[in-house]
Write an enzyme that holds these catalytic residues in place. Structure first.
Site, PDB file in Angstrom:
ATOM      1  N   PHE A  54       0.856  -1.180   0.000  1.00 53.74           N
ATOM      2  CA  PHE A  54       0.000   0.000   0.000  1.00 53.74           C
ATOM      3  C   PHE A  54       0.904   1.247   0.000  1.00 53.74           C
ATOM      4  O   PHE A  54       2.000   1.224   0.556  1.00 53.74           O
ATOM      5  CB  PHE A  54      -0.915  -0.015   1.236  1.00 53.74           C
ATOM      6  CG  PHE A  54      -1.916   1.103   1.253  1.00 53.74           C
ATOM      7  CD1 PHE A  54      -2.926   1.166   0.319  1.00 53.74           C
ATOM      8  CD2 PHE A  54      -1.836   2.111   2.215  1.00 53.74           C
ATOM      9  CE1 PHE A  54      -3.846   2.208   0.328  1.00 53.74           C
ATOM     10  CE2 PHE A  54      -2.752   3.148   2.230  1.00 53.74           C
ATOM     11  CZ  PHE A  54      -3.756   3.193   1.288  1.00 53.74           C
ATOM     12  N   ASP A  69       6.094  -3.046   9.219  1.00 54.11           N
ATOM     13  CA  ASP A  69       4.747  -2.546   8.953  1.00 54.11           C
ATOM     14  C   ASP A  69       3.800  -3.724   9.160  1.00 54.11           C
ATOM     15  O   ASP A  69       3.689  -4.611   8.313  1.00 54.11           O
ATOM     16  CB  ASP A  69       4.633  -1.982   7.536  1.00 54.11           C
ATOM     17  CG  ASP A  69       3.254  -1.371   7.278  1.00 54.11           C
ATOM     18  OD1 ASP A  69       2.319  -1.692   8.037  1.00 54.11           O
ATOM     19  OD2 ASP A  69       3.124  -0.594   6.322  1.00 54.11           O
ATOM     20  N   HIS A 127      -1.151  -5.380   8.531  1.00 57.82           N
ATOM     21  CA  HIS A 127      -1.939  -6.576   8.190  1.00 57.82           C
ATOM     22  C   HIS A 127      -1.705  -7.695   9.206  1.00 57.82           C
ATOM     23  O   HIS A 127      -2.090  -8.831   8.929  1.00 57.82           O
ATOM     24  CB  HIS A 127      -1.509  -7.129   6.826  1.00 57.82           C
ATOM     25  CG  HIS A 127      -1.586  -6.168   5.688  1.00 57.82           C
ATOM     26  ND1 HIS A 127      -1.118  -6.465   4.431  1.00 57.82           N
ATOM     27  CD2 HIS A 127      -2.105  -4.913   5.601  1.00 57.82           C
ATOM     28  CE1 HIS A 127      -1.311  -5.440   3.615  1.00 57.82           C
ATOM     29  NE2 HIS A 127      -1.909  -4.475   4.302  1.00 57.82           N
ATOM     30  N   GLN A 176      -7.828   0.902  10.450  1.00 58.76           N
ATOM     31  CA  GLN A 176      -8.878   1.464   9.582  1.00 58.76           C
ATOM     32  C   GLN A 176     -10.011   0.457   9.408  1.00 58.76           C
ATOM     33  O   GLN A 176      -9.928  -0.681   9.859  1.00 58.76           O
ATOM     34  CB  GLN A 176      -8.294   2.004   8.258  1.00 58.76           C
ATOM     35  CG  GLN A 176      -7.465   1.023   7.436  1.00 58.76           C
ATOM     36  CD  GLN A 176      -8.234   0.267   6.397  1.00 58.76           C
ATOM     37  OE1 GLN A 176      -9.300  -0.258   6.683  1.00 58.76           O
ATOM     38  NE2 GLN A 176      -7.684   0.153   5.203  1.00 58.76           N
ATOM     39  N   LYS A 190      -9.448  -3.273   8.645  1.00 64.21           N
ATOM     40  CA  LYS A 190      -8.352  -3.993   9.271  1.00 64.21           C
ATOM     41  C   LYS A 190      -8.858  -5.036  10.281  1.00 64.21           C
ATOM     42  O   LYS A 190     -10.028  -5.074  10.625  1.00 64.21           O
ATOM     43  CB  LYS A 190      -7.386  -3.010   9.938  1.00 64.21           C
ATOM     44  CG  LYS A 190      -6.613  -2.167   8.899  1.00 64.21           C
ATOM     45  CD  LYS A 190      -5.697  -3.040   8.055  1.00 64.21           C
ATOM     46  CE  LYS A 190      -4.724  -2.260   7.195  1.00 64.21           C
ATOM     47  NZ  LYS A 190      -5.279  -1.755   5.936  1.00 64.21           N
ATOM     48  N   ARG A 234       5.083  17.866  23.069  1.00 67.04           N
ATOM     49  CA  ARG A 234       4.878  18.141  24.502  1.00 67.04           C
ATOM     50  C   ARG A 234       5.027  16.876  25.345  1.00 67.04           C
ATOM     51  O   ARG A 234       4.317  15.895  25.124  1.00 67.04           O
ATOM     52  CB  ARG A 234       3.455  18.634  24.758  1.00 67.04           C
ATOM     53  CG  ARG A 234       3.187  20.016  24.291  1.00 67.04           C
ATOM     54  CD  ARG A 234       1.764  20.408  24.629  1.00 67.04           C
ATOM     55  NE  ARG A 234       1.713  21.158  25.875  1.00 67.04           N
ATOM     56  CZ  ARG A 234       0.585  21.692  26.341  1.00 67.04           C
ATOM     57  NH1 ARG A 234      -0.556  21.525  25.709  1.00 67.04           N
ATOM     58  NH2 ARG A 234       0.600  22.379  27.451  1.00 67.04           N
ATOM     59  N   TYR A 262       3.500  24.955  27.842  1.00 67.77           N
ATOM     60  CA  TYR A 262       3.677  25.123  26.386  1.00 67.77           C
ATOM     61  C   TYR A 262       5.147  25.200  25.983  1.00 67.77           C
ATOM     62  O   TYR A 262       5.548  26.064  25.225  1.00 67.77           O
ATOM     63  CB  TYR A 262       2.891  26.355  25.875  1.00 67.77           C
ATOM     64  CG  TYR A 262       1.410  26.214  26.092  1.00 67.77           C
ATOM     65  CD1 TYR A 262       0.640  25.418  25.249  1.00 67.77           C
ATOM     66  CD2 TYR A 262       0.781  26.834  27.165  1.00 67.77           C
ATOM     67  CE1 TYR A 262      -0.719  25.236  25.478  1.00 67.77           C
ATOM     68  CE2 TYR A 262      -0.580  26.656  27.404  1.00 67.77           C
ATOM     69  CZ  TYR A 262      -1.318  25.864  26.554  1.00 67.77           C
ATOM     70  OH  TYR A 262      -2.650  25.677  26.771  1.00 67.77           O
ATOM     71  N   ARG A 265      -2.619  12.125  18.149  1.00 66.62           N
ATOM     72  CA  ARG A 265      -3.218  11.450  19.309  1.00 66.62           C
ATOM     73  C   ARG A 265      -4.530  10.764  18.942  1.00 66.62           C
ATOM     74  O   ARG A 265      -5.374  11.341  18.255  1.00 66.62           O
ATOM     75  CB  ARG A 265      -3.490  12.468  20.432  1.00 66.62           C
ATOM     76  CG  ARG A 265      -2.241  13.069  21.062  1.00 66.62           C
ATOM     77  CD  ARG A 265      -2.605  13.923  22.274  1.00 66.62           C
ATOM     78  NE  ARG A 265      -3.549  14.963  21.938  1.00 66.62           N
ATOM     79  CZ  ARG A 265      -3.210  16.234  21.675  1.00 66.62           C
ATOM     80  NH1 ARG A 265      -1.946  16.616  21.742  1.00 66.62           N
ATOM     81  NH2 ARG A 265      -4.125  17.117  21.372  1.00 66.62           N
TER      82      ARG A 265
HETATM   83  C1  LIG Z   1       0.592  -2.225   4.526  1.00 70.71           C
HETATM   84  C2  LIG Z   1      -0.116  -0.986   4.970  1.00 70.71           C
HETATM   85  N1  LIG Z   1       0.560  -0.048   5.649  1.00 70.71           N
HETATM   86  C3  LIG Z   1      -0.027   1.075   6.078  1.00 70.71           C
HETATM   87  C4  LIG Z   1      -1.344   1.323   5.825  1.00 70.71           C
HETATM   88  C5  LIG Z   1      -1.925   2.622   6.265  1.00 70.71           C
HETATM   89  O1  LIG Z   1      -2.860   2.530   7.266  1.00 70.71           O
HETATM   90  P1  LIG Z   1      -4.002   3.646   7.437  1.00 70.71           P
HETATM   91  O2  LIG Z   1      -5.004   3.426   6.354  1.00 70.71           O
HETATM   92  O3  LIG Z   1      -4.556   3.383   8.805  1.00 70.71           O
HETATM   93  O4  LIG Z   1      -3.350   4.969   7.346  1.00 70.71           O
HETATM   94  C6  LIG Z   1      -2.099   0.370   5.119  1.00 70.71           C
HETATM   95  C7  LIG Z   1      -3.521   0.571   4.759  1.00 70.71           C
HETATM   96  O5  LIG Z   1      -4.412   0.823   5.399  1.00 70.71           O
HETATM   97  C8  LIG Z   1      -1.470  -0.813   4.684  1.00 70.71           C
HETATM   98  O6  LIG Z   1      -2.144  -1.739   4.001  1.00 70.71           O
END
Ligand SMILES: Cc1ncc(COP(=O)(O)O)c(C=O)c1O
Length: 384
Positions: free
Chosen positions: A86, A157, A160, A183, A186, A215, A222, A232
């Site tokens: 992605f 990463d 998945h 998301q 997921k 912060r 601040y 956040r």
């Molecule tokens: C492999 C991979 N990395 C990162 C992301 C990015 O995640 P998000 O959509 O929560 O920004 C995705 C897709 O959602 C993804 O498939």
């Protein structure tokens, strides 16, 4: 022929998510400062992944950006990414002014090829970002060794790979930073959301400060100790994610039972090659049910996907090699042409044309439905 019975819906929720949302609503703090849900979610998510340091963030793309920033990646750095992924893999690096260097993936597991990573490491390389494709962990033995030998840190990463394991080790036990996405589609979801696992308290603290506009937790004056942004997560999302995390393990167990059935059926269809499993990834949460149809054209694949969707199968075309998008060339692109990258990444090229994936809700269906899904795919491929 059409799928006879509806597959399970996604996202799934119940009283636990409802109660969580009310809890967050009624506690009177809707952001993490002074609230209890984000803190509790971080502790639970870290424990579930064998880590002591989880930071909840706004989404998986921001999780990657933050991880890169904490590792000191910025303008003048190169970041090695899989070509087949992605777009966030390359986009996160580019948002920091770093140059993504796409390398090829394995044609069977679709995970980054350690030999290609090794060949791409150079004096400017500041991070290697393997993507555990569809829940299949990358070769963490080879990548861990490359990282140790070269001194270049890994960022897993794991967008998945919630709950995945490599040789019995959880994602947070492999000694590197790892990022997740929550998301809508997921394996755990709050519509949007993300998390970073840090391997030590120092980097976790850096991550916290940068994700909160620079912060520290106790800053009332601040002072904004470093640069940063607001990544956040809010209390409502965290309350939902706590309930989602509690469902994850049983769902993985079910998908682990269903994928062998579905992949066996898929492998019987002429021309279909399901994603291979590297068994060292001994717990695979199966974010996508992926397969290839080598030799199919992109046009025919798009048609097949449309017909599958019409017939009740949630099918999609696979990712496009990152360098085959306009976005990739807009900022901080490598000094290479598309043709040169295509020559270096033949398997990502092929997957861009011939890769398919099915939503993981398919794998929450009954065993009979695995046979039905494969039968519909066979029928559509034979007729389309
Ligand atoms: C492999 C991979 N990395 C990162 C992301 C990015 O995640 P998000 O959509 O929560 O920004 C995705 C897709 O959602 C993804 O498939």
């Amino acid at each position: 022929m059409r799928l006879e019975s509806e597959l399970p819906a996604w996202p799934q929720y119940g009283d636990e998510e409802r109660e969580g949302l009310i809890r967050a609503l009624e506690q009177g703090q809707w952001w993490r400062i002074g609230g209890g849900e984000v803190d509790a979610f971080e502790a639970e998510f870290a424990a579930a992944h064998g880590s002591e340091h989880a930071l909840a963030v706004t989404n998986g793309t921001h999780a990657l950006e933050l991880a890169l920033e904490v590792l000191g990646v910025g303008a003048g750095s190169e970041v090695i990414v899989p070509a087949f992924t992605f777009i966030s893999s390359s986009q996160a690096a580019q948002r920091l002014g770093a140059v993504p260097v796409p390398v090829d993936v394995d044609p069977d597991t679709y995970c980054i090829d350690p030999a290609a990573v090794e060949a791409a490491i150079g004096p400017k390389t500041r991070a290697i970002m393997p993507v555990h494709m569809a829940g299949q962990m990358c070769d963490m033995d080879a990548l861990g060794k490359l990282s140790a030998d070269s001194g270049v840190p890994l960022i897993q990463d794991a967008a998945h790979a919630h709950g995945a394991q490599w040789q019995g080790k959880k994602v947070g036990e492999l000694g590197s930073v790892a990022t997740f996405s929550f998301q809508n589609g997921k394996l755990m979801s709050a519509g949007e959301g993300g998390a970073v696992l840090f391997p030590d308290a120092e980097s976790a603290e850096k991550g916290f400060v940068r994700h909160s506009c620079g912060r520290p937790r106790t800053d009332r004056g601040y002072f904004h100790r470093t640069s940063g942004s607001n990544f956040r997560l809010n209390e409502f999302s965290a309350s939902v994610l706590r309930a989602q995390l509690a469902r994850l393990d049983d769902q993985i167990t079910l998908r682990e039972q269903r994928w062998p059935v579905l992949s066996r059926q898929l492998a019987r269809i002429p021309g279909v090659v399901p994603q291979a499993r590297d068994d060292r990834g001994n717990r695979n949460p199966h974010y996508m049910a992926m397969f290839r149809v080598p030799g199919i054209t992109e046009e025919r694949r798009a048609k097949v996907v449309d017909v599958l969707v019409e017939r009740g199968v949630p099918a999609f075309v696979a990712f496009r090699a990152v360098y085959r998008t306009a976005a990739f060339w807009e900022v901080a692109a490598p000094d290479l042409t598309v043709d040169e990258l295509a020559r270096r990444c033949p398997h990502s090229e092929a997957l861009t044309r011939d890769g398919f994936w099915l939503h993981h809700r398919v794998l929450l269906g009954s065993e009979e439905q695995m046979h039905e899904v494969a039968a519909v795919i066979a029928d559509v491929l034979a007729g389309a």
